[in-house]
Design a protein around this motif. Structure first.
Motif, mmCIF file in Angstrom:
data_model
loop_
_atom_site.group_PDB
_atom_site.id
_atom_site.type_symbol
_atom_site.label_atom_id
_atom_site.label_comp_id
_atom_site.label_asym_id
_atom_site.label_seq_id
_atom_site.Cartn_x
_atom_site.Cartn_y
_atom_site.Cartn_z
ATOM 1 N N ASP A 1 0.795 -1.226 0.000
ATOM 2 C CA ASP A 1 0.000 0.000 0.000
ATOM 3 C C ASP A 1 0.826 1.274 0.000
ATOM 4 O O ASP A 1 0.262 2.374 -0.010
ATOM 5 N N SER B 1 0.170 3.806 -2.842
ATOM 6 C CA SER B 1 -1.135 4.452 -2.705
ATOM 7 C C SER B 1 -1.080 5.562 -1.665
ATOM 8 O O SER B 1 -1.652 6.652 -1.848
ATOM 9 N N GLU B 2 -0.348 5.315 -0.563
ATOM 10 C CA GLU B 2 -0.185 6.340 0.464
ATOM 11 C C GLU B 2 0.569 7.546 -0.091
ATOM 12 O O GLU B 2 0.222 8.705 0.177
ATOM 13 N N TRP B 3 1.603 7.277 -0.868
ATOM 14 C CA TRP B 3 2.397 8.383 -1.416
ATOM 15 C C TRP B 3 1.573 9.196 -2.418
ATOM 16 O O TRP B 3 1.604 10.436 -2.395
ATOM 17 N N THR C 1 7.594 7.740 8.564
ATOM 18 C CA THR C 1 6.945 6.743 9.414
ATOM 19 C C THR C 1 7.471 6.884 10.838
ATOM 20 O O THR C 1 8.407 7.644 11.107
ATOM 21 N N HIS D 1 4.688 1.061 9.001
ATOM 22 C CA HIS D 1 4.652 0.096 7.906
ATOM 23 C C HIS D 1 4.807 -1.325 8.419
ATOM 24 O O HIS D 1 5.397 -1.565 9.451
ATOM 25 N N GLN E 1 -1.580 9.612 -2.587
ATOM 26 C CA GLN E 1 -2.556 10.418 -1.868
ATOM 27 C C GLN E 1 -1.878 11.615 -1.206
ATOM 28 O O GLN E 1 -2.398 12.744 -1.241
ATOM 29 N N VAL F 1 2.857 8.933 7.970
ATOM 30 C CA VAL F 1 1.974 7.810 7.650
ATOM 31 C C VAL F 1 2.058 6.809 8.779
ATOM 32 O O VAL F 1 2.910 6.878 9.646
ATOM 33 N N LEU G 1 7.300 10.515 2.557
ATOM 34 C CA LEU G 1 6.504 9.909 3.633
ATOM 35 C C LEU G 1 7.407 9.643 4.821
ATOM 36 O O LEU G 1 8.496 9.093 4.667
#
Length: 328
Positions: A200, A203-205, A265, A314, A207, A311, A263
């Motif tokens: 995923d 998709s996170e990036w 984490t 992970h 967005q 985010v 992103l």
């Protein structure tokens, strides 16, 4: 007083006899008589109240009790031997460290920087291991480990080294001539290199970069970061990767950052070791050096990017353990 610990010579006789399944060969290895080994084994069995060997005229074999006792005795003898060797090398002004390092971190970040350490500390020898699965320090010859995850380990000393900020990178040839960056829509049309345990992350990036519509991520998948980075350098697509792992490639021009969104984490690389090792002189030397270069590396990461988007934590990736090493 440790009343329940058998004499060291008795344990050595048991371990040798169990390894050879022969009192005669054990006696030859230990430079004692066969009857001496037999006396050691008989005395140990009386002390423990169990039978460790089944004896026949032709050979001996371990009982279930002996099979259960052997690995514990062997591990204890190995630790005593390793500690003795370390003390001997310390008296000679040298030291040996056994370090567990995750493969990509070791290959891409640590190894290129070690020449500085060895030049300054010629008496220290480091043996490198790759323990991807969780392990216990108590049952291992590992002195310290560089592992990845949240700061959630217990009963060990942990030092944060480097946080995780993921940036997109690709080969310069992948972009149109003269273009240093592209928009997220254009980027999404390239093959997006994916890590299998992180389905995923793209998709996170996307967005975070401002794309609200559903985008189908297409591109080859990789189990390990190291292979994915090489694929990006070869021009096979765009990869999301921790910035410090590719900082040297970006500075050399092998990779570029095609878009500024990153992103962040709550995961990080840590140096961890059991409390029993905290006074080991060469571990303290390595720790202080490692913390220094990690701080310098994080300060100098310097990849062009917008404000990082936080985010969720992970999931583990191919060359990182599913959980931190257990205490030992």
């Amino acid at each position: 007083m440790r009343q329940h610990i058998p004499p060291l010579g008795t344990l050595q006789a048991f371990e040798a006899a169990a390894r050879h399944l022969s009192f005669t060969r054990a006696a030859a290895e230990l430079h004692v008589t066969q009857s001496a080994v037999s006396r050691h084994i008989r005395g140990l069995e009386v002390r423990l109240g169990v039978t460790l060997f089944r004896r026949t005229k032709q050979h001996v074999e371990l009982t279930e009790a002996g099979q259960a006792y052997l690995p514990e005795v062997r591990a204890s003898l190995d630790r005593i031997e390793a500690s003795t060797l370390q003390l001997q090398t310390y008296r000679r002004g040298a030291g040996v460290l056994n370090i567990s390092v995750l493969p990509t971190f070791g290959t891409r970040w640590l190894m290129p920087r070690l020449a500085e350490f060895f030049q300054a500390h010629r008496g220290i020898v480091i043996n490198f291991y790759s323990e991807i699965r969780p392990f216990e320090f108590a049952n291992s010859e590992i002195d310290a480990a560089i592992h990845f995850g949240p700061a959630a380990w217990t009963d060990v000393i942990a030092h944060r080294l480097l946080g995780e900020q993921l940036v997109p990178v690709c080969a310069p040839a992948l972009l149109d001539a003269g273009r240093a960056t592209i928009g997220p829509d254009a980027l999404a049309r390239f093959p997006l290199l994916q890590l299998m345990p992180l389905p995923d992350v793209w998709s996170e990036w996307l967005q975070a970069a401002g794309i609200r519509r559903q985008v189908t991520v297409h591109g080859p998948r990789f189990e390990h970061f190291s292979m994915a980075i090489e694929a990006a350098i070869a021009g096979h697509g765009v990869l999301l990767v921790p910035d410090f792992l590719v900082a040297d490639d970006i500075r050399s021009g092998r990779l570029v950052v095609p878009h500024g969104t990153s992103l962040t984490t709550n995961m990080a690389y840590h140096l961890i070791y059991p409390r029993s090792k905290r006074t080991l002189p060469w571990l303290r030397i390595f720790r202080d050096w490692l913390l220094g270069i990690a701080a310098a590396s994080e300060d100098a990461a310097g990849t062009p990017q917008a404000a990082p988007k936080p985010v969720a934590t992970h999931r583990p990736r191919g060359d990182r353990p599913p959980a931190g090493p257990a205490a030992g």
